[in-house]
Scaffold this motif. Structure first.
Motif, PDB file in Angstrom:
ATOM      1  N   GLY A 235     -17.712 -43.353 -20.936  1.00  0.00           N
ATOM      2  CA  GLY A 235     -17.982 -42.306 -21.870  1.00  0.00           C
ATOM      3  C   GLY A 235     -17.886 -41.062 -21.256  1.00  0.00           C
ATOM      4  N   THR A 236     -18.421 -40.887 -20.079  1.00  0.00           N
ATOM      5  CA  THR A 236     -18.420 -39.364 -19.564  1.00  0.00           C
ATOM      6  C   THR A 236     -17.013 -38.749 -19.442  1.00  0.00           C
ATOM      7  OG1 THR A 236     -20.604 -39.835 -18.420  1.00  0.00           O
ATOM      8  CG2 THR A 236     -19.176 -37.962 -17.568  1.00  0.00           C
ATOM      9  N   PRO A 237     -16.066 -39.650 -18.572  1.00  0.00           N
ATOM     10  CA  PRO A 237     -14.762 -38.893 -18.549  1.00  0.00           C
ATOM     11  C   PRO A 237     -13.885 -38.877 -19.779  1.00  0.00           C
ATOM     12  CG  PRO A 237     -14.797 -41.198 -17.600  1.00  0.00           C
ATOM     13  CD  PRO A 237     -16.123 -40.777 -17.789  1.00  0.00           C
ATOM     14  N   LEU A 238     -14.272 -39.768 -20.755  1.00  0.00           N
ATOM     15  CA  LEU A 238     -13.708 -39.732 -22.177  1.00  0.00           C
ATOM     16  C   LEU A 238     -14.091 -38.447 -22.894  1.00  0.00           C
ATOM     17  CD1 LEU A 238     -11.952 -41.159 -24.189  1.00  0.00           C
ATOM     18  CD2 LEU A 238     -14.108 -42.091 -24.964  1.00  0.00           C
ATOM     19  N   VAL A 239     -15.249 -38.053 -22.647  1.00  0.00           N
ATOM     20  CA  VAL A 239     -15.951 -36.884 -23.337  1.00  0.00           C
ATOM     21  C   VAL A 239     -15.161 -35.496 -22.517  1.00  0.00           C
ATOM     22  CG1 VAL A 239     -17.939 -35.303 -23.615  1.00  0.00           C
ATOM     23  CG2 VAL A 239     -18.000 -37.761 -24.066  1.00  0.00           C
ATOM     24  N   PHE A 240     -15.045 -35.680 -21.240  1.00  0.00           N
ATOM     25  CA  PHE A 240     -14.425 -34.247 -20.495  1.00  0.00           C
ATOM     26  C   PHE A 240     -12.846 -34.468 -20.953  1.00  0.00           C
ATOM     27  CE2 PHE A 240     -17.957 -34.476 -17.677  1.00  0.00           C
ATOM     28  CZ  PHE A 240     -18.446 -33.123 -17.646  1.00  0.00           C
ATOM     29  N   LEU A 241     -12.179 -35.476 -21.207  1.00  0.00           N
ATOM     30  CA  LEU A 241     -10.870 -35.553 -21.487  1.00  0.00           C
ATOM     31  C   LEU A 241     -10.660 -35.123 -22.874  1.00  0.00           C
ATOM     32  CD1 LEU A 241      -8.093 -36.424 -21.123  1.00  0.00           C
ATOM     33  CD2 LEU A 241      -8.391 -38.673 -21.798  1.00  0.00           C
ATOM     34  N   THR A 242     -11.615 -35.467 -23.832  1.00  0.00           N
ATOM     35  CA  THR A 242     -11.641 -35.031 -25.369  1.00  0.00           C
ATOM     36  C   THR A 242     -11.734 -33.144 -25.058  1.00  0.00           C
ATOM     37  OG1 THR A 242     -12.399 -36.975 -26.067  1.00  0.00           O
ATOM     38  CG2 THR A 242     -12.426 -35.112 -27.470  1.00  0.00           C
ATOM     39  N   ARG A 243     -12.758 -32.990 -24.395  1.00  0.00           N
ATOM     40  CA  ARG A 243     -12.914 -31.466 -24.281  1.00  0.00           C
ATOM     41  C   ARG A 243     -11.727 -30.791 -23.904  1.00  0.00           C
ATOM     42  NH1 ARG A 243     -15.953 -27.931 -26.740  1.00  0.00           N
ATOM     43  NH2 ARG A 243     -13.947 -27.424 -27.208  1.00  0.00           N
ATOM     44  N   TRP A 244     -11.032 -31.221 -22.888  1.00  0.00           N
ATOM     45  CA  TRP A 244      -9.870 -30.622 -22.495  1.00  0.00           C
ATOM     46  C   TRP A 244      -8.618 -30.649 -23.686  1.00  0.00           C
ATOM     47  CZ3 TRP A 244      -4.894 -32.793 -21.959  1.00  0.00           C
ATOM     48  CH2 TRP A 244      -3.997 -32.342 -21.446  1.00  0.00           C
ATOM     49  N   ALA A 245      -8.571 -31.852 -24.410  1.00  0.00           N
ATOM     50  CA  ALA A 245      -7.563 -31.885 -25.407  1.00  0.00           C
ATOM     51  C   ALA A 245      -7.990 -31.003 -26.466  1.00  0.00           C
ATOM     52  CB  ALA A 245      -7.446 -33.122 -25.670  1.00  0.00           C
ATOM     53  N   VAL A 246      -9.125 -30.732 -26.885  1.00  0.00           N
ATOM     54  CA  VAL A 246      -9.664 -29.869 -27.787  1.00  0.00           C
ATOM     55  C   VAL A 246      -9.209 -28.638 -27.519  1.00  0.00           C
ATOM     56  CG1 VAL A 246     -11.604 -28.803 -28.978  1.00  0.00           C
ATOM     57  CG2 VAL A 246     -11.382 -31.376 -28.842  1.00  0.00           C
ATOM     58  N   ASP A 247      -9.577 -28.275 -26.306  1.00  0.00           N
ATOM     59  CA  ASP A 247      -9.395 -26.724 -25.654  1.00  0.00           C
ATOM     60  C   ASP A 247      -7.595 -26.398 -25.813  1.00  0.00           C
ATOM     61  OD1 ASP A 247     -11.882 -26.161 -25.429  1.00  0.00           O
ATOM     62  OD2 ASP A 247     -11.703 -26.643 -23.329  1.00  0.00           O
ATOM     63  N   LYS A 248      -6.887 -27.370 -25.641  1.00  0.00           N
ATOM     64  CA  LYS A 248      -5.475 -27.131 -25.691  1.00  0.00           C
ATOM     65  C   LYS A 248      -5.033 -27.156 -27.313  1.00  0.00           C
ATOM     66  CE  LYS A 248      -4.361 -27.593 -21.387  1.00  0.00           C
ATOM     67  NZ  LYS A 248      -3.730 -26.326 -20.546  1.00  0.00           N
ATOM     68  N   VAL A 249      -5.563 -27.972 -27.983  1.00  0.00           N
ATOM     69  CA  VAL A 249      -5.096 -28.024 -29.500  1.00  0.00           C
ATOM     70  C   VAL A 249      -5.845 -26.929 -30.330  1.00  0.00           C
ATOM     71  CG1 VAL A 249      -4.945 -29.494 -31.656  1.00  0.00           C
ATOM     72  CG2 VAL A 249      -4.680 -30.403 -29.464  1.00  0.00           C
ATOM     73  N   PHE A 250      -6.892 -26.563 -30.114  1.00  0.00           N
ATOM     74  CA  PHE A 250      -7.536 -25.520 -31.083  1.00  0.00           C
ATOM     75  C   PHE A 250      -8.011 -24.419 -29.867  1.00  0.00           C
ATOM     76  CE2 PHE A 250      -8.401 -29.671 -32.912  1.00  0.00           C
ATOM     77  CZ  PHE A 250      -7.747 -29.336 -34.234  1.00  0.00           C
TER      78      PHE A 250
END
Length: 326
Positions: A306-321
Motif C-alpha cells: 500500500g505505501t508505494p501505491l499511495v505515493f504513486l497515486t500522489r504523483w499521478a494526482v499532482d500531474k493530473v490536478f
C-alpha cells in the motif's frame, strides 16, 4: 555626561522590555507545548509504537506459556499466510477482488458523480435544497444506524424493498434466493449504499471547494458565452483540482481500509463473496484472538504494497490536478 546618563536610563528600560518579551515568549512556548502534547503522545503511541510492535510481532509466535517469542524461522507467519491464500477455500482472492472493485467504484463512479451533483446544487437547480438534505443524510446520522436501516430495507421478511417492487409490478427484480443469497445481489447492495453515502460525504468537501471559486472568473466566462457544462469542465474542475486530488488519494486507501459497510450489510456473505481485505484481517484477528502474530504479518504485507501505491497515486494526482490559486 548627562546624555550618557540619559542613554543609560534608556538602555535600562530597553533591557526591562526585552526581559518582558522573553517572559512572554516563554509563556507562548509553554502554551504550544501543552497544546501539542496530546497529539504528539497520540502519534507516538498509536503510530510509532503500534507499527514497531506490529513489525516485531509478525516474527513471533505465542508459546504454551502465553508469551510471544521470536521464531527460529522469522518468516514462518508470512509463509503460512501465502500457503493459506493459495488453498481452494481461501477467501483472500475474493477480498482482493472486492477491494479493487470498491476502489474503482470510488474513483470512476462516486467521485465523478459527486462533482456533477455538487455542481448542479452549486448552481441552485430546482429543489436543490431537498436534494442536498437527501444526500447529506448519511453524513448527519451515525453510519452504523444508516447501514443497518439500509440493510433491513432489503430483508426478505421485514424489509420494504420487496413490497415496493411488487407494488410497482417489478417483482421480477426480486432475487429468487433473497438479496443476500447471491454474489451479484449482495455485492450490488453494498455498491448501492457506497454510491449514495459516498456522494453525501464528497458533497460537503466539494461544495466548500466550489464556493471558493471567484465569481469574477465565472462571470467573465459567462460574458464570453461559455456554456453550463463548459464552465464545469474548463473552469470549475481545474480550480478545484487540489480537492479532487485529495478525494482520489482517499480512494486509494479504500483498498485497504474498507470494512464497516460490507460487514454490517452482508457480513461477507454469501460464501465470502463480499469480503474485503480489511475484513479478512479483522476476521483473522477474531478467529485467533489468542495469537495475533499471523494478523500482524498480513498487515505488514499490506503496508508494503500500500505505501508505494499511495505515493504513486500522489504523483499521478499532482500531474493530473495541478494546484491553482482560487
Amino acid at each position: 555626561m548627562e546624555k550618557s546618563v540619559e542613554n543609560g536610563s534608556f538602555f535600562n528600560e530597553g533591557d526591562k522590555g526585552r526581559k518582558r518579551l522573553t517572559k512572554a515568549r516563554k509563556q507562548e512556548i509553554i502554551f504550544m507545548c501543552v497544546m501539542l502534547f496530546i497529539p504528539a503522545l497520540h502519534f507516538a503511541v498509536f503510530t510509532v509504537y503500534m507499527n514497531i510492535s506490529t513489525i516485531s510481532l509478525s516474527f513471533m509466535k505465542k508459546n504454551m506459556m502465553g508469551d510471544y517469542v521470536f521464531l527460529s524461522d522469522p518468516f514462518q507467519n508470512y509463509k503460512e499466510f501465502f500457503r493459506a491464500i493459495t488453498t481452494s477455500y481461501s477467501t483472500f482472492p475474493k477480498a482482493v477482488r472486492n477491494s479493487l472493485i470498491f476502489f474503482a467504484l470510488n474513483d470512476l463512479i462516486v467521485v465523478p458523480l459527486s462533482v456533477i451533483l455538487t455542481y448542479f446544487l452549486y448552481k441552485k437547480i430546482w429543489l436543490h435544497q431537498v436534494f442536498r438534505i437527501v444526500f447529506y443524510l448519511p453524513c448527519i446520522i451515525s453510519i452504523v444506524v444508516m447501514v443497518m436501516v439500509y440493510r433491513f430495507m432489503f430483508d426478505s421478511t421485514i424489509g420494504v424493498a420487496d413490497d415496493l417492487l411488487r407494488w410497482l409490478g417489478l417483482e421480477r427484480l426480486i432475487p429468487k434466493h433473497g438479496w443476500m443469497g447471491t454474489k451479484e445481489s449482495a455485492l450490488g447492495l453494498v455498491i448501492g449504499y457506497c454510491i449514495w453515502a459516498g456522494l453525501g460525504g464528497n458533497l460537503i468537501v466539494l461544495s466548500a471547494a466550489m464556493g471558493r471559486v471567484s465569481q469574477d472568473v465565472t462571470e467573465s466566462a459567462q460574458l464570453d458565452g461559455i456554456g453550463f457544462f463548459q464552465e464545469l469542465w474548463y473552469i470549475t474542475i481545474p480550480l478545484i483540482g487540489t480537492t479532487l486530488g485529495t478525494l482520489y488519494m482517499f480512494g486509494t486507501t479504500v483498498i485497504f481500509s474498507f470494512f464497516l459497510q460490507p460487514k454490517l450489510i452482508t457480513n461477507g456473505g454469501p460464501n465470502g463473496e463480499t469480503v474485503t481485505i480489511m475484513m479478512y484481517i479483522t476476521d483473522a484477528v477474531r478467529g485467533d484472538a489468542n495469537d495475533l502474530s499471523g494478523a500482524a504479518a498480513v498487515g505488514n504485507l499490506i503496508a508494503i504494497v500500500g505505501t508505494p501505491l499511495v505515493f504513486l497515486t500522489r504523483w499521478a494526482v499532482d500531474k493530473v490536478f495541478p494546484s491553482y490559486e482560487i
